[in-house]
Design a protein around this motif. Structure first.
Motif: not given
Length: 374
Positions: A3-6, A33-38, A52-60
């Protein structure tokens, strides 16, 4: 798919530095949303290699932390939800420092550079705000021994706070159970932070701290470990004694005390502040626990539900003087230029503990009210 990718694909609709949340609803959504992603990030195998391959995943997550820091510590009134998000984020990372005798893969990311950077970013903003709540003690210099003796004398037997009086005199069983639920987050892993400070060479101060730890750990006998008494208390109340079973009930003010202990016990440069904070805790606990014991006795609870309080009232009456005479004052003499940090640690713990106590009482009263209306 995580779900972090979403979440990362929806970043622009959640928040961006150019367009911060313009309503409480938007901020709550972002933090949720960020709590779930974390949670997913912490558990992801090989987190940093994957990022390293998809650094934008942590943006939120990064954006939520920025937004929460602004809401909690900015010039506008502090935001409870933002405080809670930041403290829960810190706790989620800090708990990796303790071993829970669970799946070994839960610790795959305990040294993750990303998680460490995230923790440092929150701690820097949070500690700047926390330190603004207490006086600067740099001017104390040679007056440190007197300052410590004065403060400890005040905290050994103070007038009970409003929260203490509530538990002692009026709290119904529902409120008492909420108190135990909140306290369990620390009580079931008691003295864990102290254990993390004892590496290094042996000396008299180290010896006293070790003796204190040994008593907290029941001399290595599980049946006498203080956390075992807490577990017994919970079982006597019909509560779940699993560590972290009630983590969602813990006010951010209480979680901040736990995270603060992680911080000052982890960084050797902050050792004097850690000692000051521990000195306050050992000195002040008997007075607070007498109120909790009074509540249990007034409610007619069995001995199993009171032994934990009784044990600390008795033992911390010894541990407090140990900490003052055999740890804090010798360290003040050993580090005269930095001894003011012991007083700073004491004062900071005093402020944070009072805030946590008030929040616990408020949460207990709310639980009692909810039980009456159920």
């Amino acid at each position: 798919m995580l779900t972090s990718t979403l979440a990362s694909t929806e970043r622009s609709r959640l928040w961006s530095p150019e367009s911060p949340p313009d309503s409480d609803v938007e901020l709550r959504r972002l933090l949720s949303v960020a709590a779930d992603v974390l949670d997913e990030l912490v558990a992801h195998p090989g987190l940093d290699e994957w990022l390293a391959g998809q650094p934008r995943v942590v943006d939120c997550v990064d954006d939520a932390v920025d937004a929460a820091i602004g809401a909690a510590y900015g010039s506008t009134p502090t935001d409870v939800e933002a405080h809670a998000f930041l403290q829960r984020t810190l706790y989620r990372i800090n708990r990796l420092m303790l071993f829970w005798f669970d799946d070994l893969h839960h610790y795959d990311n305990d040294r993750s550079p990303y998680l460490h950077r995230l923790r440092a970013k929150i701690e820097d903003a949070w500690q700047t705000w926390e330190l603004s709540q207490v006086p600067n003690q740099r001017t104390l210099a040679a007056a440190v021994p007197l300052a410590l003796r004065t403060r400890t004398a005040e905290d050994v037997d103070p007038l009970p706070s409003a929260g203490c009086r509530y538990f002692r005199d009026r709290a119904p069983l529902a409120a008492y159970r909420r108190l135990v639920a909140i306290a369990s987050l620390d009580g079931l892993v008691e003295a864990s932070q102290l254990s993390r400070t004892l590496g290094g060479v042996s000396n008299a101060v180290h010896g006293t701290l070790t003796r204190l730890l040994i008593e907290e750990y029941g001399g290595g006998r599980e049946a006498r470990k203080h956390s075992t008494y807490f577990r017994t208390m919970m079982e006597g109340l019909g509560m779940d004694p699993t560590p972290e079973a009630y983590v969602d009930l813990v006010p951010w003010e209480v979680m901040a005390c736990i995270n603060h202990s992680f911080l000052v016990s982890d960084r050797r440069r902050l050792f004097l502040r850690y000692v000051g904070g521990l000195l306050h805790t050992e000195m002040s606990v008997p007075a607070t626990f007498r109120c909790y014991l009074g509540a249990a006795q007034r409610l007619g609870l069995p001995a199993a539900a009171t032994t934990y309080w009784e044990l600390h009232i008795k033992e911390d009456a010894r541990h407090g003087p140990w900490m003052l005479e055999e740890v804090a004052l010798p360290l003040a003499a050993r580090y005269p230029a930095d001894a003011w940090e012991i007083v700073l640690g004491y004062d900071q713990q005093r402020v944070m503990s009072a805030r946590a106590g008030a929040a616990t009482a408020a949460a207990a009263e709310a639980a009692a009210l909810s039980a009456r209306h159920a």
